[in-house]
Write an enzyme that holds these catalytic residues in place. Structure first.
Site, PDB file in Angstrom:
ATOM      1  N   LYS A 172     -14.506  -6.665  -6.388  1.00  0.00           N
ATOM      2  CA  LYS A 172     -14.776  -7.016  -4.884  1.00  0.00           C
ATOM      3  C   LYS A 172     -16.110  -7.410  -4.813  1.00  0.00           C
ATOM      4  CE  LYS A 172     -10.579  -5.100  -3.365  1.00  0.00           C
ATOM      5  NZ  LYS A 172     -10.648  -3.751  -2.759  1.00  0.00           N
ATOM      6  N   LYS A 177       0.781  -1.222   0.206  1.00  0.00           N
ATOM      7  CA  LYS A 177       0.119  -0.090  -0.093  1.00  0.00           C
ATOM      8  C   LYS A 177       0.874   1.316  -0.006  1.00  0.00           C
ATOM      9  CE  LYS A 177      -4.196  -1.932   0.374  1.00  0.00           C
ATOM     10  NZ  LYS A 177      -5.230  -1.675  -0.485  1.00  0.00           N
TER      11      LYS A 177
END
Length: 336
Positions: free
Chosen positions: A251, A154
């Site tokens: 997702k 990230k």
């Protein structure tokens, strides 16, 4: 059919930080559907970015309890179509419900989910393991804590390249970068050049979700492939990503469950887009459902349960990126 709704607070091993937020505890809603001596399980977690809370999901499901409990013999596709009009404003709740119903349906058929779908699991992709934003030293420590073949890192800080250089000093693993909408156009193009030298496989969602003109520029000029995440939420978004991204990260909670995710995967394949399914920070309930989609995917990010200090369920096992299925039917989940 009986609907049971459970609420959990999932405790993380470490504070998990991305470009827009940090969390230590992840609220989660579990749907259990019981019928014919079998139970199916589904999960969706709260998410402030999408204005979703556990209480909201619970309220939306309770509002159609009678409709849900009247279902019995519909296929998952038929059931999804029946409840969608009532939950189209809350795809997270729809996901938990669809996941539970699909799990239950497969269990009543006496099959694992990938068997129900007639998928070949022999060449499943490996899952990455995510390193959240932290100080460089702590990110290195997190990586050393769990040696892994693929890391998702990230980013979205003032030290992004320095972070990846520091991590690269300690591993030969594949790196994937997720900026979570934290970069601009020039920053993305420049970072891509440096990150390619550092063994990065692809970039995920560098720009804000609605910056389609920017995405088109990145698509044409980036030296690394770019995968859509926040720009690809529901089924209608897949076609928008064509010629703006090289692939899509689907997702389940955002699109409304396994049923629409499978359609999105097929649509992406027809458009020549790479296919990926990602997870939220969630338990083995949600992660185990993702596992049965693996034969259809190029990439997968299903490490959510590995980030928890304690899981609430048993399901698939993950070791060194390799997914092992439960002996149980359906998704293979059982709550602890």
């Amino acid at each position: 059919m009986e609907l049971i709704i459970k609420e959990y607070e999932l405790q993380l091993k470490h504070t998990f930080t991305i470009s827009r937020e940090s969390i230590d505890i992840q609220p989660s809603l579990i749907v259990q559907l019981k019928s014919g001596g079998c139970s199916g399980y589904g999960e969706a977690t709260s998410n402030p970015y999408y204005n979703i809370s556990v209480s909201m999901m619970k309220q939306d499901l309770e509002a159609i309890r009678t409709l849900i409990e009247s279902a019995e013999d519909e296929t998952p596709e038929e059931f999804w179509a029946k409840v969608y009009p009532y939950l189209k404003q809350d795809m997270f709740a729809l996901c938990a419900l669809d996941m539970a119903y699909t799990d239950l349906y497969a269990r009543k058929k006496g099959q694992k989910l990938h068997e129900l779908w007639d998928y070949n699991i022999e060449k499943n992709p490996l899952t990455n393991y995510t390193i959240g934003i932290d100080s460089i030293d702590k990110m290195v420590d997190k990586m050393k804590e769990l040696p892994w073949p693929i890391y998702k890192i990230k980013l979205g800080t003032s030290e992004d390249i320095a972070i990846v250089k520091a991590l690269r000093e300690h591993t030969d693993a594949v790196f994937r970068i997720d900026a979570n909408c934290g970069w601009g156009i020039e920053e993305t193009l420049n970072n891509a050049v440096e990150l390619k030298k550092l063994g990065v496989e692809f970039l995920e969602q560098p720009l804000k979700a609605d910056d389609w003109k920017g995405h088109e520029i990145i698509f044409k000029h980036s030296v690394l492939p770019v995968i859509a995440d926040e720009s690809c939420i529901v089924e209608q978004d897949v076609s928008k990503c064509y010629n703006h991204f090289h692939g899509v990260n689907i997702k389940l909670v955002k699109c409304g469950g396994l049923t629409p995710a499978r359609r999105m995967i097929q649509q992406a394949k027809k458009l020549g887009l790479k296919t990926m399914v990602g997870c939220m920070t969630e338990s083995s309930v949600g992660i185990s459902a993702i596992a049965h989609l693996l034969p259809e995917l190029d990439y997968v990010d299903m490490d959510g349960a590995l980030l928890l200090s304690e899981d609430i369920a048993n399901g698939v096992q993950i070791e060194n990126g390799i997914i092992g299925y439960s002996n149980l039917n359906g998704t293979g989940v059982v709550l602890k």
